[in-house]
Design a protein around this motif. Structure first.
Motif, PDB file in Angstrom:
ATOM      1  N   ASP A 356      -0.876  52.989  60.489  1.00  0.00           N
ATOM      2  CA  ASP A 356      -1.552  52.357  61.625  1.00  0.00           C
ATOM      3  C   ASP A 356      -2.933  52.978  61.748  1.00  0.00           C
ATOM      4  OD1 ASP A 356      -2.012  50.749  63.778  1.00  0.00           O
ATOM      5  OD2 ASP A 356      -0.790  51.920  65.196  1.00  0.00           O
ATOM      6  N   VAL A 357      -3.850  52.270  62.393  1.00  0.00           N
ATOM      7  CA  VAL A 357      -5.212  52.781  62.539  1.00  0.00           C
ATOM      8  C   VAL A 357      -5.327  53.592  63.822  1.00  0.00           C
ATOM      9  CG1 VAL A 357      -6.248  50.900  61.228  1.00  0.00           C
ATOM     10  CG2 VAL A 357      -5.993  50.670  63.700  1.00  0.00           C
ATOM     11  N   MET A 358      -6.273  54.523  63.846  1.00  0.00           N
ATOM     12  CA  MET A 358      -6.541  55.297  65.060  1.00  0.00           C
ATOM     13  C   MET A 358      -7.099  54.375  66.128  1.00  0.00           C
ATOM     14  SD  MET A 358      -8.276  58.745  63.382  1.00  0.00           S
ATOM     15  CE  MET A 358      -8.735  59.407  64.985  1.00  0.00           C
ATOM     16  N   ASN A 359      -6.651  54.546  67.372  1.00  0.00           N
ATOM     17  CA  ASN A 359      -7.212  53.732  68.450  1.00  0.00           C
ATOM     18  C   ASN A 359      -8.529  54.327  68.934  1.00  0.00           C
ATOM     19  OD1 ASN A 359      -6.670  55.802  70.390  1.00  0.00           O
ATOM     20  ND2 ASN A 359      -4.566  55.045  70.627  1.00  0.00           N
ATOM     21  N   LYS A 360      -9.174  53.635  69.846  1.00  0.00           N
ATOM     22  CA  LYS A 360     -10.497  54.036  70.307  1.00  0.00           C
ATOM     23  C   LYS A 360     -10.471  55.408  70.977  1.00  0.00           C
ATOM     24  CE  LYS A 360     -14.414  52.419  73.098  1.00  0.00           C
ATOM     25  NZ  LYS A 360     -14.917  51.320  73.985  1.00  0.00           N
ATOM     26  N   GLN A 361      -9.449  55.668  71.783  1.00  0.00           N
ATOM     27  CA  GLN A 361      -9.350  56.947  72.480  1.00  0.00           C
ATOM     28  C   GLN A 361      -9.174  58.099  71.499  1.00  0.00           C
ATOM     29  OE1 GLN A 361      -6.198  57.090  75.355  1.00  0.00           O
ATOM     30  NE2 GLN A 361      -6.809  59.068  76.194  1.00  0.00           N
ATOM     31  N   GLN A 362      -8.333  57.904  70.488  1.00  0.00           N
ATOM     32  CA  GLN A 362      -8.119  58.943  69.482  1.00  0.00           C
ATOM     33  C   GLN A 362      -9.396  59.200  68.692  1.00  0.00           C
ATOM     34  OE1 GLN A 362      -4.880  56.861  67.599  1.00  0.00           O
ATOM     35  NE2 GLN A 362      -3.341  58.326  68.326  1.00  0.00           N
ATOM     36  N   THR A 363     -10.092  58.121  68.349  1.00  0.00           N
ATOM     37  CA  THR A 363     -11.333  58.248  67.592  1.00  0.00           C
ATOM     38  C   THR A 363     -12.384  59.022  68.368  1.00  0.00           C
ATOM     39  OG1 THR A 363     -10.891  56.158  66.448  1.00  0.00           O
ATOM     40  CG2 THR A 363     -13.159  56.975  66.405  1.00  0.00           C
ATOM     41  N   MET A 364     -12.529  58.708  69.656  1.00  0.00           N
ATOM     42  CA  MET A 364     -13.515  59.393  70.498  1.00  0.00           C
ATOM     43  C   MET A 364     -13.166  60.872  70.653  1.00  0.00           C
ATOM     44  SD  MET A 364     -14.322  56.559  73.456  1.00  0.00           S
ATOM     45  CE  MET A 364     -15.449  57.667  74.303  1.00  0.00           C
ATOM     46  N   PHE A 365     -11.872  61.174  70.797  1.00  0.00           N
ATOM     47  CA  PHE A 365     -11.433  62.566  70.942  1.00  0.00           C
ATOM     48  C   PHE A 365     -11.755  63.359  69.673  1.00  0.00           C
ATOM     49  CE2 PHE A 365      -8.169  65.813  70.196  1.00  0.00           C
ATOM     50  CZ  PHE A 365      -8.365  66.620  71.314  1.00  0.00           C
ATOM     51  N   CYS A 366     -11.399  62.803  68.518  1.00  0.00           N
ATOM     52  CA  CYS A 366     -11.657  63.485  67.241  1.00  0.00           C
ATOM     53  C   CYS A 366     -13.148  63.653  66.993  1.00  0.00           C
ATOM     54  CB  CYS A 366     -11.007  62.711  66.090  1.00  0.00           C
ATOM     55  SG  CYS A 366      -9.207  62.714  66.139  1.00  0.00           S
ATOM     56  N   SER A 367     -13.918  62.623  67.334  1.00  0.00           N
ATOM     57  CA  SER A 367     -15.370  62.681  67.155  1.00  0.00           C
ATOM     58  C   SER A 367     -15.978  63.789  67.995  1.00  0.00           C
ATOM     59  CB  SER A 367     -15.990  61.321  67.519  1.00  0.00           C
ATOM     60  OG  SER A 367     -17.383  61.361  67.367  1.00  0.00           O
TER      61      SER A 367
END
Length: 378
Positions: A356-367
C-alpha cells in the motif's frame, strides 16, 4: 546595462575521484573571453562558489585567479553564498573588496539593503540574498510565522523595502517550485525546500543558483543559468551556457545565452564490448571525454574497466545492461537510487513492505523528520 549571470561553479569538485580543477580553469578562461567579447558591464554569481564549505587551497587559488581577472575589467561583481558554501568564509574581506567593486553577500542578518548602480536609464538596485533556511530567518524575525523555505524567503524579501519604480535585481540561491533537477544537486527531502516563484514579483530580474540545468521559472526573467560544466551523467545531454541579460528601461529586458564548450565533455555510450573497442567505432570520437560506458554483453568482461581505459582514459563509470540486469529487480532499484530522493526511497520501501502507499499524513511526518536530520547535518 549588460550583465552576465553565473552560478554553481562548484570549484574543487571531484566526480568519481576525478578532479575537475583543470576543466574549471579552462571554462573560466572561456567565460573571461565572453565577458570581453560581449562587453559585459556587471557580473552576477548566484552561489555555490565552492563544492565544499571548507575548500582546498587549490580551489581557493583558482577562484582567486578567476575573480582577479574579472575585477581587472573594473566592472561590479556580485557574489552570494550557496548551500555548499560557508557564508562567513565567502564574506571574508568583503568590506575591503567592495572598494574594487567586488561585492560579497554577508551571512544573512536581515533587512538586506541594495547596492545601487546607474546607467543611462537610471538606477538599478541589486539585492543579494544568500542561501537561507527557515531557522536562520526565524532567529532574526522571531515574531514572524515561518514554517517553510517559502515563508523564509518571503519574509526576507518583505524586509528589503523595494522601490518598485526603479529596476530591481535579486541574486538568490534557492529551489524554486517547478525547476527541473539533476542528480548532482542537493535537494531537500519531500520538496520541503520549495519556494514559489511569485515571491519574486517585485524584481525585474532574478538571478538564481542551485539548479544545474539552465531554465526559466514562471516567467522568462526568473532564471537559473545552470552550471558552467556538467557535474553528473544525468546532465550529459544538457547544453551548458552563460546567461546574458541586457537591461534597458524598466520592463525592457533582453535575455540571451552563449553555449560553453568544455575541454572534456561528459558522454554515455552503449554497446557490446567488441563494438565499443573497435577502431571504426571510436576513431572519430573524442576519447578524452569523461565516459559512462554501458556494456550489453551477457557475461561480465574480465578486467573491463582497465581494458576500456586503454582506449577511453577518462572512463568514470561502467555498467551492464543485459537480460540478467533487466530481470533483476533489486539491481534495477539500485541503479535508480541516484535519481530518487530519500523520501521517495522510503515511500518505495513502505509500498513493498505493506502493499500500500503512504498516506498524506505519513508522508508529511516522514518529511518533517528527514528535514530535521538534514538541518542538523548541514
Amino acid at each position: 546595462m549588460k550583465l552576465i549571470h553565473l552560478s554553481d561553479l562548484h570549484i574543487g569538485k571531484k566526480i568519481n575521484e576525478f578532479s575537475m580543477l583543470k576543466d574549471q580553469q579552462y571554462i573560466f578562461e572561456k567565460i573571461i573571453q565572453i565577458i570581453d567579447e560581449q562587453k559585459i558591464e556587471c557580473v552576477l554569481i548566484a552561489g555555490d562558489i565552492y563544492d565544499k564549505s571548507i575548500p582546498s587551497k587549490y580551489a581557493v587559488q583558482l577562484f582567486d585567479d578567476f575573480l582577479t581577472k574579472m575585477a581587472k575589467r573594473n566592472i561590479p561583481i556580485f557574489i552570494i553564498s550557496g548551500n555548499h558554501d560557508s557564508a562567513e568564509r565567502i564574506a571574508f574581506g568583503s568590506k575591503l573588496m567592495c572598494q574594487s567593486k567586488v561585492y560579497f553577500s554577508p551571512a544573512f542578518e536581515g533587512d538586506i539593503k541594495p547596492i545601487l548602480l546607474r546607467d543611462e536609464y537610471g538606477e538599478i538596485a541589486v539585492y543579494m540574498l544568500p542561501f537561507i533556511k527557515p531557522a536562520i530567518v526565524k532567529n532574526i524575525y522571531e515574531y514572524a510565522d515561518i514554517e517553510s523555505y517559502n515563508d523564509a524567503v518571503k519574509i526576507a524579501i518583505e524586509h528589503m523595502d523595494i522601490d518598485k519604480n526603479r529596476r530591481n535585481i535579486l541574486v538568490a540561491h534557492q529551489f524554486v517550485t517547478g525547476a527541473e533537477t539533476s542528480e548532482s544537486e542537493d535537494i531537500s527531502v519531500g520538496g520541503i525546500d520549495n519556494v514559489d516563484a511569485c515571491v519574486f514579483d517585485d524584481f525585474d530580474y532574478v538571478a538564481l543558483g542551485h539548479i544545474h540545468k539552465p531554465q526559466h521559472i514562471y516567467r522568462d526573467t526568473i532564471r537559473y543559468c545552470g552550471t558552467p560544466l556538467k557535474y553528473s551523467f544525468s546532465e550529459a545531454k544538457h547544453k551548458k551556457s552563460v546567461t546574458i541579460v541586457t537591461l534597458k528601461q524598466k520592463q525592457n529586458i533582453m535575455i540571451d545565452t552563449i553555449e560553453l564548450i568544455p575541454k572534456r565533455d561528459m558522454c554515455e555510450i552503449k554497446g557490446y564490448y567488441q563494438e565499443v573497442t573497435a577502431l571504426n567505432y571510436y576513431q572519430n570520437m573524442n576519447t578524452q571525454n569523461y565516459m559512462h560506458i554501458i556494456l550489453k554483453d551477457e557475461q561480465d568482461i574480465a578486467d573491463a574497466m582497465a581494458k576500456l581505459r586503454s582506449i577511453y582514459p577518462n572512463i568514470m563509470r561502467l555498467d551492464y545492461d543485459n537480460k540478467r540486469t533487466q530481470n533483476n529487480q533489486i539491481i534495477q532499484t539500485t541503479q535508480n537510487i541516484e535519481n530518487k530522493t530519500p523520501l521517495q526511497l522510503l515511500q518505495q520501501f513502505y509500498e513493498i513492505q505493506n502493499n500500500d502507499v503512504m498516506n498524506k499524513q505519513q508522508t508529511m511526518f516522514c518529511s518533517k523528520i528527514m528535514e530535521e536530520i538534514w538541518e542538523e547535518e548541514t
